[in-house]
Write a protein that holds these residues in place. Structure first.
Motif, PDB file in Angstrom:
ATOM      1  N   ILE A  45       3.941  -0.977   3.737  1.00  0.00           N
ATOM      2  CA  ILE A  45       3.508   0.387   3.449  1.00  0.00           C
ATOM      3  C   ILE A  45       4.671   1.014   2.697  1.00  0.00           C
ATOM      4  O   ILE A  45       5.656   1.455   3.285  1.00  0.00           O
ATOM      5  N   TYR A 104       5.622   3.805   0.890  1.00  0.00           N
ATOM      6  CA  TYR A 104       5.160   5.177   0.641  1.00  0.00           C
ATOM      7  C   TYR A 104       6.163   5.935  -0.228  1.00  0.00           C
ATOM      8  O   TYR A 104       5.814   6.426  -1.294  1.00  0.00           O
ATOM      9  N   GLU A 146       0.836  -1.197   0.000  1.00  0.00           N
ATOM     10  CA  GLU A 146       0.000   0.000   0.000  1.00  0.00           C
ATOM     11  C   GLU A 146       0.867   1.242   0.000  1.00  0.00           C
ATOM     12  O   GLU A 146       1.788   1.360   0.796  1.00  0.00           O
ATOM     13  N   SER A 147       0.538   2.174  -0.881  1.00  0.00           N
ATOM     14  CA  SER A 147       1.219   3.456  -0.830  1.00  0.00           C
ATOM     15  C   SER A 147       0.280   4.508  -0.244  1.00  0.00           C
ATOM     16  O   SER A 147       0.274   4.733   0.960  1.00  0.00           O
ATOM     17  N   CYS A 148      -0.609   5.088  -1.072  1.00  0.00           N
ATOM     18  CA  CYS A 148      -1.395   6.230  -0.579  1.00  0.00           C
ATOM     19  C   CYS A 148      -2.397   5.849   0.511  1.00  0.00           C
ATOM     20  O   CYS A 148      -2.856   6.715   1.241  1.00  0.00           O
ATOM     21  N   THR A 149      -2.742   4.584   0.660  1.00  0.00           N
ATOM     22  CA  THR A 149      -3.694   4.205   1.713  1.00  0.00           C
ATOM     23  C   THR A 149      -2.998   3.912   3.045  1.00  0.00           C
ATOM     24  O   THR A 149      -3.671   3.705   4.058  1.00  0.00           O
ATOM     25  N   GLY A 150      -1.671   3.894   3.031  1.00  0.00           N
ATOM     26  CA  GLY A 150      -0.907   3.843   4.286  1.00  0.00           C
ATOM     27  C   GLY A 150      -1.287   2.726   5.249  1.00  0.00           C
ATOM     28  O   GLY A 150      -1.152   2.885   6.462  1.00  0.00           O
ATOM     29  N   ARG A 207      -8.599   8.110   0.128  1.00  0.00           N
ATOM     30  CA  ARG A 207      -7.915   6.938   0.697  1.00  0.00           C
ATOM     31  C   ARG A 207      -8.915   5.826   1.010  1.00  0.00           C
ATOM     32  O   ARG A 207      -8.689   4.648   0.718  1.00  0.00           O
ATOM     33  N   THR A 229      -1.476   2.548  -5.477  1.00  0.00           N
ATOM     34  CA  THR A 229      -0.583   3.701  -5.565  1.00  0.00           C
ATOM     35  C   THR A 229      -1.328   4.845  -6.241  1.00  0.00           C
ATOM     36  O   THR A 229      -1.916   4.658  -7.312  1.00  0.00           O
TER      37      THR A 229
END
Ligand code: ATP
Length: 420
Positions: free
Chosen positions: A305, A307, A279-283, A396, A354
């Motif tokens: 994560i 990011y 996961e990138s933008c959903t952290g 998100r 992403t």
């Protein structure tokens, strides 16, 4: 016959200030509906004698049966008893029996009862006390042929709930005969806006009677709620639900309040598949939701994560060239994230997300809300572009939901494996 109806009043300055959430009103509404008693209105009022008296007086004139919570404590700011005594024009008297119960309870713990607790025995003359096993404030029932009935309950949720079950619901059932529960059912949908959903089922919605149909849009999708006001109406549930299911197909993911992640988790477990996440933008939102249910270890391997770009490379193995050529928010990157997560955690399935959650960081080519989602399922990896709208938080949440829904639809094509 008219349905039995009551009004609810929540009392306390902390409720008006927004410091405490009025969970009592929600809980009471649900319990009363289940007992077949309609809540006609709810009000909130501060710790103020005149205000409580006004609101209660109005409610009693309309409904003649009111349940209040809060403001029964032993301190100066607990004024509910005074307001109610004034409204019913009765003196406040002390029930020495209740005071002895409290004194005895303190005694058993080797303590002297603070004298301030005598106030907990105070009530408008002629009222009935409902003994509280969970706390020091008893419930109070005040009846008057002309004014109506008021029930006072303490504000502490666990005490209020205990008193409702032990005393108040049985009292209501004696008082209001022939009540049948107000039942409701829910269908949760994903992938359709409220308008698109309404259009698709407009004819079914038009003849759902005697049920009432409500659209409950949320960030993650639209819930449909069907409500039956009585047992006769409840017979229509199966008919209407099967028509809705038929029309909406795999847009429906649950017929309970279950989270989509729990549904996906169960589908994975039934197929004996494990999952990994990048996961990138959903952290980590998807990871959090997939691990909410107990027993998540049956399917959850883990997640990264990833990011920063460097983390996408070192944690998941995205190539530097992909990042340099296409950027982090790209089809290629989502694909390498999903494949990398699945390989590195040795899972059957992986989800990657992403995107640009905003509010900054958007560009003409990749505006805020641009999100690429990948799902790697054994040998195949699907990647899709979503253009989501809303605040950072909403984007998100929508991205997490979209990724779970994408996986759910792919899993539907894979039958559960037979038990060995
Ligand atoms: P007690 O006599 O047991 O002290 P009380 O009737 O005096 O109870 P309050 O002093 O109004 O109750 O509130 C006690 C606690 O219950 C507080 O922590 C308050 O935040 C919480 N509470 C009060 N009303 C509500 C409500 N409507 N929903 C949820 N919590 C509530």
């Amino acid at each position: 016959m008219m349905r039995a109806a009551v009004e609810l009043i929540s009392i306390g300055n902390e409720l008006l200030l927004g410091e405490t959430q009025d969970t009592n009103a929600t809980w009471l509404s649900r319990e009363l509906a289940a007992a077949g008693i309609a809540v006609a209105r709810r009000a909130t009022v501060g710790d103020d004698v005149a205000a409580i008296r006004d609101v209660l007086g109005d409610a009693l004139r309309r409904t003649r049966f009111v349940v209040c919570t809060g403001g029964l404590g032993p301190t100066r700011d607990d004024l509910t008893r005074h307001a109610v005594a004034a409204l019913y024009d009765r003196a406040l008297v002390i029930d020495e029996g209740w005071v002895s119960v409290l004194r005895e309870r303190y005694g058993r713990r080797g303590m002297d009862m603070p004298e301030i607790n005598r106030i907990q025995g105070e009530h408008p003359a002629g009222a009935t006390l409902l003994p509280n096993e969970r706390g020091t404030a008893p419930g109070i029932v005040i009846d008057d042929d002309h004014i109506g009935t008021t029930i006072l309950l303490p504000g502490v949720p666990s005490e209020m709930q205990w008193l409702m079950h032990a005393h108040v619901l049985p009292l209501l059932q004696r008082r209001f005969t022939s009540t049948s529960p107000i039942e409701s059912r829910v269908l949760r949908t994903a992938g359709l806006t409220e308008a698109a959903l309404a259009e698709r089922i407009s004819d079914i919605a038009g003849d759902a009677a005697p049920l009432s149909l409500a659209f409950l849009p949320q960030v993650a999708g639209v819930d449909l709620r069907l409500t039956a006001a009585d047992a006769t109406a409840a017979r229509a549930f199966d008919r209407v639900i099967s028509r809705l299911r038929e029309r909406l197909g795999d847009h429906v993911y649950a017929d309970t309040n279950e989270d989509l992640a729990a549904v996906v988790g169960r589908m994975l477990a039934e197929r004996r598949m494990t999952i990994a996440l990048a996961e990138s933008c959903t952290g980590g939102l998807v990871g959090k939701r997939l691990t909410d249910p107990a027993g998540a270890s049956a399917y959850m391997r883990g997640g990264m994560i990833a990011y920063a770009n460097a983390a996408k490379q070192t944690l998941v193995g995205v190539s530097g060239q992909t990042l340099a050529t296409h950027g982090a928010v790209s089809e290629q990157c989502a694909r390498e994230l999903a494949d990398g997560a699945r390989r590195r955690l040795d899972a059957d399935v992986a989800i990657s997300i992403t995107g640009v959650a905003g509010p900054d960081g958007g560009s003409e080519a990749k505006p805020v809300g641009t999100v690429w989602i990948g799902v790697a399922l054994r040998g195949r990896t699907e990647v899709k572009l979503f253009r989501l709208i809303g605040t950072r938080e909403e984007i998100r949440e929508r991205a997490a939901q979209a990724s779970l829904d994408m996986l759910r639809r792919l899993l539907l094509a894979h039958a559960p494996r037979a038990r060995a």
